[in-house]
Motif scaffolding. Sequence first.
Motif, PDB file in Angstrom:
ATOM      1  N   ASP A  71     -72.237 -35.875  -1.634  1.00  0.00           N
ATOM      2  CA  ASP A  71     -71.654 -37.219  -1.657  1.00  0.00           C
ATOM      3  C   ASP A  71     -72.564 -38.223  -0.962  1.00  0.00           C
ATOM      4  O   ASP A  71     -72.653 -39.389  -1.383  1.00  0.00           O
ATOM      5  CB  ASP A  71     -70.270 -37.215  -1.002  1.00  0.00           C
ATOM      6  N   ASP A  72     -73.245 -37.785   0.090  1.00  0.00           N
ATOM      7  CA  ASP A  72     -74.214 -38.657   0.759  1.00  0.00           C
ATOM      8  C   ASP A  72     -75.341 -39.028  -0.193  1.00  0.00           C
ATOM      9  O   ASP A  72     -75.795 -40.176  -0.235  1.00  0.00           O
ATOM     10  CB  ASP A  72     -74.784 -37.978   2.002  1.00  0.00           C
ATOM     11  N   LEU A  73     -75.816 -38.041  -0.962  1.00  0.00           N
ATOM     12  CA  LEU A  73     -76.897 -38.316  -1.912  1.00  0.00           C
ATOM     13  C   LEU A  73     -76.428 -39.291  -2.984  1.00  0.00           C
ATOM     14  O   LEU A  73     -77.128 -40.252  -3.320  1.00  0.00           O
ATOM     15  CB  LEU A  73     -77.380 -37.013  -2.544  1.00  0.00           C
ATOM     16  N   LEU A 117     -86.571 -40.369   7.090  1.00  0.00           N
ATOM     17  CA  LEU A 117     -87.467 -40.626   8.224  1.00  0.00           C
ATOM     18  C   LEU A 117     -88.519 -41.676   7.902  1.00  0.00           C
ATOM     19  O   LEU A 117     -89.162 -42.194   8.819  1.00  0.00           O
ATOM     20  CB  LEU A 117     -88.155 -39.326   8.637  1.00  0.00           C
ATOM     21  N   ALA A 118     -88.707 -41.971   6.615  1.00  0.00           N
ATOM     22  CA  ALA A 118     -89.779 -42.893   6.220  1.00  0.00           C
ATOM     23  C   ALA A 118     -89.310 -43.892   5.169  1.00  0.00           C
ATOM     24  O   ALA A 118     -90.070 -44.248   4.273  1.00  0.00           O
ATOM     25  CB  ALA A 118     -90.971 -42.100   5.707  1.00  0.00           C
ATOM     26  N   GLY A 119     -88.082 -44.340   5.272  1.00  0.00           N
ATOM     27  CA  GLY A 119     -87.627 -45.412   4.391  1.00  0.00           C
ATOM     28  C   GLY A 119     -86.491 -45.060   3.479  1.00  0.00           C
ATOM     29  O   GLY A 119     -85.776 -45.941   3.004  1.00  0.00           O
ATOM     30  N   GLY A 120     -86.326 -43.776   3.159  1.00  0.00           N
ATOM     31  CA  GLY A 120     -85.176 -43.355   2.383  1.00  0.00           C
ATOM     32  C   GLY A 120     -85.407 -43.238   0.884  1.00  0.00           C
ATOM     33  O   GLY A 120     -86.483 -43.551   0.365  1.00  0.00           O
ATOM     34  N   TRP A 121     -84.368 -42.767   0.203  1.00  0.00           N
ATOM     35  CA  TRP A 121     -84.425 -42.475  -1.244  1.00  0.00           C
ATOM     36  C   TRP A 121     -84.797 -43.719  -2.044  1.00  0.00           C
ATOM     37  O   TRP A 121     -85.682 -43.692  -2.898  1.00  0.00           O
ATOM     38  CB  TRP A 121     -83.083 -41.934  -1.721  1.00  0.00           C
ATOM     39  N   ASN A 122     -84.146 -44.826  -1.795  1.00  0.00           N
ATOM     40  CA  ASN A 122     -84.340 -46.010  -2.623  1.00  0.00           C
ATOM     41  C   ASN A 122     -85.727 -46.620  -2.452  1.00  0.00           C
ATOM     42  O   ASN A 122     -86.326 -47.101  -3.426  1.00  0.00           O
ATOM     43  CB  ASN A 122     -83.266 -47.051  -2.316  1.00  0.00           C
ATOM     44  N   LEU A 131     -79.899 -41.718 -11.353  1.00  0.00           N
ATOM     45  CA  LEU A 131     -79.980 -40.283 -11.127  1.00  0.00           C
ATOM     46  C   LEU A 131     -78.965 -39.533 -11.978  1.00  0.00           C
ATOM     47  O   LEU A 131     -77.773 -39.829 -11.955  1.00  0.00           O
ATOM     48  CB  LEU A 131     -79.732 -39.989  -9.648  1.00  0.00           C
ATOM     49  N   THR A 132     -79.446 -38.540 -12.743  1.00  0.00           N
ATOM     50  CA  THR A 132     -78.565 -37.749 -13.597  1.00  0.00           C
ATOM     51  C   THR A 132     -78.526 -36.274 -13.237  1.00  0.00           C
ATOM     52  O   THR A 132     -77.574 -35.583 -13.585  1.00  0.00           O
ATOM     53  CB  THR A 132     -78.996 -37.866 -15.074  1.00  0.00           C
ATOM     54  N   THR A 167     -79.142 -45.043  -5.225  1.00  0.00           N
ATOM     55  CA  THR A 167     -78.570 -46.066  -6.100  1.00  0.00           C
ATOM     56  C   THR A 167     -79.611 -46.864  -6.872  1.00  0.00           C
ATOM     57  O   THR A 167     -79.271 -47.534  -7.853  1.00  0.00           O
ATOM     58  CB  THR A 167     -77.723 -47.047  -5.270  1.00  0.00           C
ATOM     59  N   ARG A 168     -80.868 -46.800  -6.450  1.00  0.00           N
ATOM     60  CA  ARG A 168     -81.882 -47.601  -7.135  1.00  0.00           C
ATOM     61  C   ARG A 168     -82.311 -46.940  -8.434  1.00  0.00           C
ATOM     62  O   ARG A 168     -82.547 -45.738  -8.491  1.00  0.00           O
ATOM     63  CB  ARG A 168     -83.107 -47.805  -6.244  1.00  0.00           C
TER      64      ARG A 168
END
Length: 299
Positions: A40-42, A251-256, A55-56, A47-48
């Motif tokens: 759920d966190d992912l 640690l370096a900006g995140g997924w998006n 993301l699928t 979202t970008r």
Amino acid sequence: MSDALRLVDAHHHVWNLDHRPQPWLDEAGHEPIRRTFGLDDLRSTATRLIAGRQLTSTVVVQCVTSVDETRELLALADENPLIGAVVGWADLTSPAIGDVLDELRAGPGGAYLRAVRHIVQSESDPEWLQRPAVERGLRAVRERGLGYDVLIRSHQLSQAIRLAERLPDLPLVLDHAGKPPIVRQDLAGWEQNVRLLAGHPQVRCKVSGLVTEADPEKWTIADIRPVWDVLLSSFGPERLMFGSDWPVCVLAGGWNRWAATVEVLLSGCSAIETDAVLADTATTFYGLTSADGRTAPCS
């Protein structure tokens, strides 16, 4: 969503610290991710869009050397359509490795076990991947139609090259591009070995984990682009796959932020090449078979 708009995250993790400790998180600098992270966190984080795709499907990857963790990841995949494949762990040096793999594949979610990984980056033996017991274990992996995720640091790339030479029919994927020393801005040795490894057609490479090899607070696209250029020219887009390394990338900006960076890096690629990096390479390597990313049962 049509197949042409799939986005596969070929490398992410989940962990529940209340259920299973992650000792590596005790290292200094890991404070921002020293908590539980679940699917759920992912979903709420990723979202970008990348090239118009959301993301699928994902590939969830082991964190600790525990068969029990692998069982938990397989069961999670069985219950969650977002996960299309699991990279698990089993003791490659064990004489019972074949039986363990068979047991995992026969258990809940076992059809989603598509590859195995060992944390070779933590092994001090410069020839760990060449140990006879390890090679025996990797042959058991190969015999079951599974792949092997190679987790090494840049100084260990020679081990991966020898592995590719000795087991040419074992599908390999290089995690995090072999962890190039971006922060030192000294890529010559890494580049030479990556090009040698890419000369073996059974090897794929994950475009992942690069931002934590750069300065996690100050990195820019300019720091990442030289690595991308080497990977693209060495492997070609048809052997590269996008991965986030979430939640480590926090640690370096995140997924998006990483997704936005990948979109810029892909800007010179054709639609077919973009499809390869964002979905097709991972789909083929990990046996993802449908638009929602579910995998076929292992044969």
